[in-house]
Design an enzyme around this catalytic site. Structure first.
Site, PDB file in Angstrom:
ATOM      1  N   ILE A  86       0.857  -1.178   0.000  1.00  0.00           N
ATOM      2  CA  ILE A  86       0.000   0.000   0.000  1.00  0.00           C
ATOM      3  C   ILE A  86       0.896   1.232   0.000  1.00  0.00           C
ATOM      4  O   ILE A  86       1.790   1.360   0.840  1.00  0.00           O
ATOM      5  CB  ILE A  86      -0.933   0.013   1.230  1.00  0.00           C
ATOM      6  N   LYS A  87       0.656   2.121  -0.938  1.00  0.00           N
ATOM      7  CA  LYS A  87       1.466   3.342  -1.010  1.00  0.00           C
ATOM      8  C   LYS A  87       0.861   4.417  -0.109  1.00  0.00           C
ATOM      9  O   LYS A  87      -0.324   4.740  -0.220  1.00  0.00           O
ATOM     10  CB  LYS A  87       1.534   3.848  -2.454  1.00  0.00           C
ATOM     11  N   VAL A  88       1.708   4.950   0.753  1.00  0.00           N
ATOM     12  CA  VAL A  88       1.302   6.003   1.686  1.00  0.00           C
ATOM     13  C   VAL A  88       2.303   7.153   1.563  1.00  0.00           C
ATOM     14  O   VAL A  88       3.510   6.919   1.616  1.00  0.00           O
ATOM     15  CB  VAL A  88       1.272   5.490   3.137  1.00  0.00           C
TER      16      VAL A  88
END
Length: 894
Positions: A143-145
């Site tokens: 998941i890109k944060v």
């Protein structure tokens, strides 16, 4: 280390400890086998973001079936996007699963980003990341944060919960240290709780080229000795981050975690496509190779690196040089902390805007699909079977993919054929130019404050795209007007001189080679008229040309150096087209965005049958082979000038080796009986269709003439048309087996012009009325008539010549072209000499009553124009082309 012949560059990098991930994802590459092929070649992971999805969904038909299925549902546009994205990521993750398993969770990840609108909201970021993790349900998902301050606690919480995280939008060493600490704390928390840490993964996406884009802009504003730091700061910043990573990895804290099975949080070099056209196109790959790193590349950069990248370790053991660069930057007054703050804010804003645009695209597409509006492509019944066979064979031969791979054998069997491999930069220049928008806007603001008029001095590819954009958009409020000077007629030069306040005029000297005689003559004249004020001059040229040197010596306001691997007629989306466009107030960001959507529609993974440019190119090429080699354009009035650009692109690209497609622009639409069987019609409509024109096109179709239908939603769709027609022309060149990027016969007229000037010879005698009539009588069906007017391009001459052209078309029933000299020498001139030997050439000239000197030359503008006319006549006659000259246009009006 150099890569072995049996290795791909990706495989060779892996031996050095660096993984390659692809910064791209779309459904077509999942279906076509393209992604699996890349994995087989050594690809180790994949990233995505809202911009990538927006281009993929908006610029292709990959998702149309699924969108159609949900078009009438009650799902919101964001819900539909998530459905599409989750499915893509699942499929990609499954393809990468063997990599993930074989590396025990060390590689093989696919990234999906939380909504960029949540970048400043910790709690909502956590909630969305959890939901996406559950929805995809794959262990090799990341998941890109965003690595913002608000993102730091979210990153730590999510990692502690066992969710793999790709931290994005990292620009500074300070923020990188914060997210590295978050990773360590999450691992320690899991270890204390007895939870597994050997399969928890994280990468820190450290952005590179964007740093240089912003820093270079500030360095240029400072000037002086600091300018030699351009193109160096981003790499130095990345090297310092890597040095800190190695220091952390050697520490006792990390070693304890590693002994328990923890994996390092690798640095992932992001934004590695070169943004400045004057830098190496693989700069940010070649310079950042080292163990325990990842380089995520867009497809174009990956192809370029496979073609000519250098595989050797380049990340230094000692970062002292990097520290010296950053110290010099600070000492010079450039606040790097402010640079990184601005980049973070800009990155969040851009991704949020892309997300908003993406939702708009989905909404528009689902509405169109729900209404079942038919898509019109082309009525090409006469050779439909040949087009279908060509597209089928293109699929087998992977023609579009090979064009993207820059394979010279698409056009010629000899891979070393000149002017192919080094003329394909147009494929990706739009992406690089998109990163220069802010700089272009700043330059525009500077010019607006001082000038009310811009005069562009250029020929052919240096002038035609700006002419189209000027005629289409005009000047936005508060922006200067534009005059394109591409005539050596002294009356045209005088008109420019008297058309505005000389002190309020900026002159753009535009020439790829930097040696174009017309551009140089214009410069000489206006340099003297302005008293040698360098601040009133701008150059657009290739690096290392005489014009670049001249700009430095004369202290021009600015010199824009264009990528050298782009031919003039393919340069609309480069500095040659965009600098003038920006100055008159065209929103170049939107223009490039539309171009990028078409780029996605024509991507390597798209089957030729679904590739709009490949299909168009096949129609043009097969039409020419079937005898339909006169491509006749029917354009809406609002974009009528596009024909000027198309004329050069197609004629100069295809008219050689006795073959070619003759573009016919600005010829009024007639009834079926005035056309022969050599015509192929192309209708390009802006906005709503004109019932009258549609009716007449229907008559032509009923009479058996093929008609291609294209539609533009608004003027900014010119961006997509520039790319569509460039790609289509390249495909047509492949069909005809010619090199669409050279112009072997253009030099003939130039050499003849110089010879005439050197001898100071007289022009050939003008033809009599009887000779003219005999000339016209020799024109047969299937031939074409080229009217070449060495006259000033005035509205009065436009009307008069258009009437003459129409009369001759209707009388002779052949295709006609009309061009002002010497402009057409840089446009259809190549076709006249190198194309099929069915042309008849009518030159109209007159001696101007007044002449103007060219400072520093032994000849005047009038003498230059006369020599150009005579030189072209000699070139045509030497090839056996029927060519005459008249001095009285009235002979054609009787």
């Amino acid at each position: 280390m150099t890569k072995r012949a049996t290795q791909t560059a990706m495989q060779a990098l892996l031996e050095l400890g660096q993984s390659v991930w692809l910064d791209y994802l779309r459904r077509g590459m999942l279906r076509s086998g393209e992604l699996q092929s890349l994995i087989d070649d050594g690809l180790r992971g994949m990233t995505s973001n809202p911009t990538i999805f927006e281009h993929a969904i908006g610029g292709s038909s990959d998702y149309d079936d699924e969108l159609k299925a949900v078009a009438a549902s009650r799902k919101s546009d964001p819900e539909i996007f998530e459905q599409l994205a989750v499915e893509d990521v699942r499929q990609a993750a499954d393809l990468f699963r063997p990599v993930y398993d074989s590396t025990a969770g060390g590689d093989g990840f696919v990234s999906l980003e939380v909504s960029p609108t949540l970048a400043r909201d910790t709690d909502q970021t956590i909630a969305e990341a959890r939901r996406l993790w559950a929805a995809v349900n794959r262990p090799n998902l990341m998941i890109k944060v965003p690595g913002t301050k608000e993102g730091w606690p979210a990153i730590e919480r999510l990692l502690a919960e066992g969710i793999n995280i790709n931290i994005t939008l990292l620009f500074s060493l300070e923020h990188y240290r914060q997210v590295a600490e978050a990773y360590l704390r999450a691992l320690e928390a899991r270890a204390r709780e007895g939870k597994a840490i050997d399969r928890l993964a994280s990468v820190a996406s450290f952005f590179v080229s964007r740093v240089d884009t912003e820093t270079d802009r500030r360095l240029e504003a400072k000037g002086g000795a600091l300018l030699d730091l351009r193109g160096k700061v981003a790499i130095a910043n990345a090297q310092l981050a890597y040095a800190w990573f190695r220091e952390l990895s050697a520490g006792a804290r990390w070693q304890q975690l590693a002994s328990a099975g923890a994996r390092p949080q690798r640095l992932l070099w992001a934004s590695t496509g070169t943004k400045d056209p004057s830098y190496s196109d693989v700069l940010y790959v070649d310079s950042l190779i080292g163990p325990d790193t990842i380089n995520t590349m867009p497809p174009a950069t990956l192809q370029l690196f496979e073609d000519h990248g250098t595989v050797r370790r380049t990340l230094p053991e000692d970062a002292s040089e990097a520290r010296r660069i950053m110290d010099r930057l600070a000492a010079g007054g450039v606040d790097f902390a402010d640079v990184t703050r601005a980049l973070e804010d800009d990155g969040i804003e851009k991704f949020a805007k892309s997300f908003e645009t993406l939702l708009g695209v989905i909404g528009k597409k689902r509405q169109a699909l729900a209404s079942q509006r038919p898509r019109r492509h082309a009525a090409v019944r006469a050779f439909e079977a040949a087009v279908a066979v060509r597209l089928d064979s293109s699929d087998v031969d992977q023609l579009p993919k090979r064009i993207w791979a820059r394979d010279p054998k698409v056009w010629k069997d000899d891979p070393d054929t000149p002017e192919i491999r080094d003329r394909l930069g147009w494929l990706t220049v739009g992406e690089a130019m998109a990163q220069q928008v802010k700089a272009l806007q700043a330059f525009t603001g500077e010019v607006r404050a001082e000038f009310s008029r811009v005069v562009l001095c250029g020929m052919g590819g240096s002038s035609l795209a700006p002419e189209v954009l000027w005629r289409t958009f005009g000047a936005a409020p508060g922006h200067p007007t534009l005059y394109v000077l591409d005539s050596t007629d002294p009356r045209a030069v005088r008109q420019v001189e008297q058309g505005g306040d000389p002190a309020k005029t900026l002159f753009i000297i535009s020439s790829k080679s930097g040696t174009t005689q017309e551009s140089d003559s214009f410069f000489r004249y206006f340099w003297e008229r302005t008293g040698g004020r360098g601040s009133q001059f701008v150059a657009i040229t290739d690096p290392g040309t005489p014009l670049e040197r001249l700009a430095g010596e004369r202290r021009f306001r600015r010199a824009f150096l264009n990528p050298p691997d782009i031919g003039g007629r393919y340069s609309a989306l480069s500095y040659f087209g965009l600098v003038p466009a920006a100055l008159i107030g065209v929103d170049v960001a939107t223009l490039l965005h539309r171009a990028h959507r078409m780029t996605e529609a024509c991507a390597a993974v798209v089957p030729p049958l679904e590739n709009p440019a490949a299909r168009l190119g096949a129609v043009l090429g097969e039409g020419a082979l079937a005898g339909r080699d006169k491509a006749t354009f029917v354009l809406s009035p609002g974009i009528a000038s596009l024909g000027l650009w198309l004329e050069q692109l197609i004629a100069e690209s295809t008219g050689k080796e006795g073959k070619g497609i003759l573009p016919v622009a600005d010829e009024p639409l007639g009834s079926p009986e005035v056309y022969g069987k050599d015509r192929l019609f192309v209708s390009i409509v802006l906005g709503d269709t004109d019932p009258g024109i549609e009716s007449r096109l229907a008559e032509l179709e009923m009479a058996g003439h093929p008609v291609v239908h294209l539609k533009l939603d608004d003027r900014y769709d010119l961006g997509q048309e520039f790319f569509r027609w460039e790609f289509a022309t390249a495909v047509a060149g492949a069909v005809l087996r010619i090199n669409p990027f050279d112009q072997p016969n253009v030099a003939e007229s130039k050499a003849n012009t110089k010879a005439v000037l050197a001898k100071k010879g007289a022009s050939s005698p003008a033809a009599s009325a009887a000779e003219l009539e005999k000339f016209l009588a020799g024109i047969r069906p299937g031939d074409y008539l080229a009217i070449m007017a060495y006259l000033p391009p005035t509205p009065e001459n436009d009307r008069r010549l258009a009437a003459i052209r129409l009369r001759l078309r209707d009388r002779l029933k052949v295709a006609t072209t009309l061009g002002y000299g010497p402009r057409f020498l840089h446009s259809t001139g190549q076709f006249h000499k190198g194309g099929p030997p069915v042309g008849h050439f009518l030159q109209i000239s007159e001696r101007p009553k007044e002449d103007l000197p060219i400072p520093g030359e032994s000849f005047s503008f009038g003498q230059l124009e006369a020599a150009q006319a005579e030189g072209d006549l000699v070139a045509l006659r030497s090839r056996g082309r029927p060519a005459i000259r008249i001095e009285d246009p009235g002979l054609l009006e009787r």
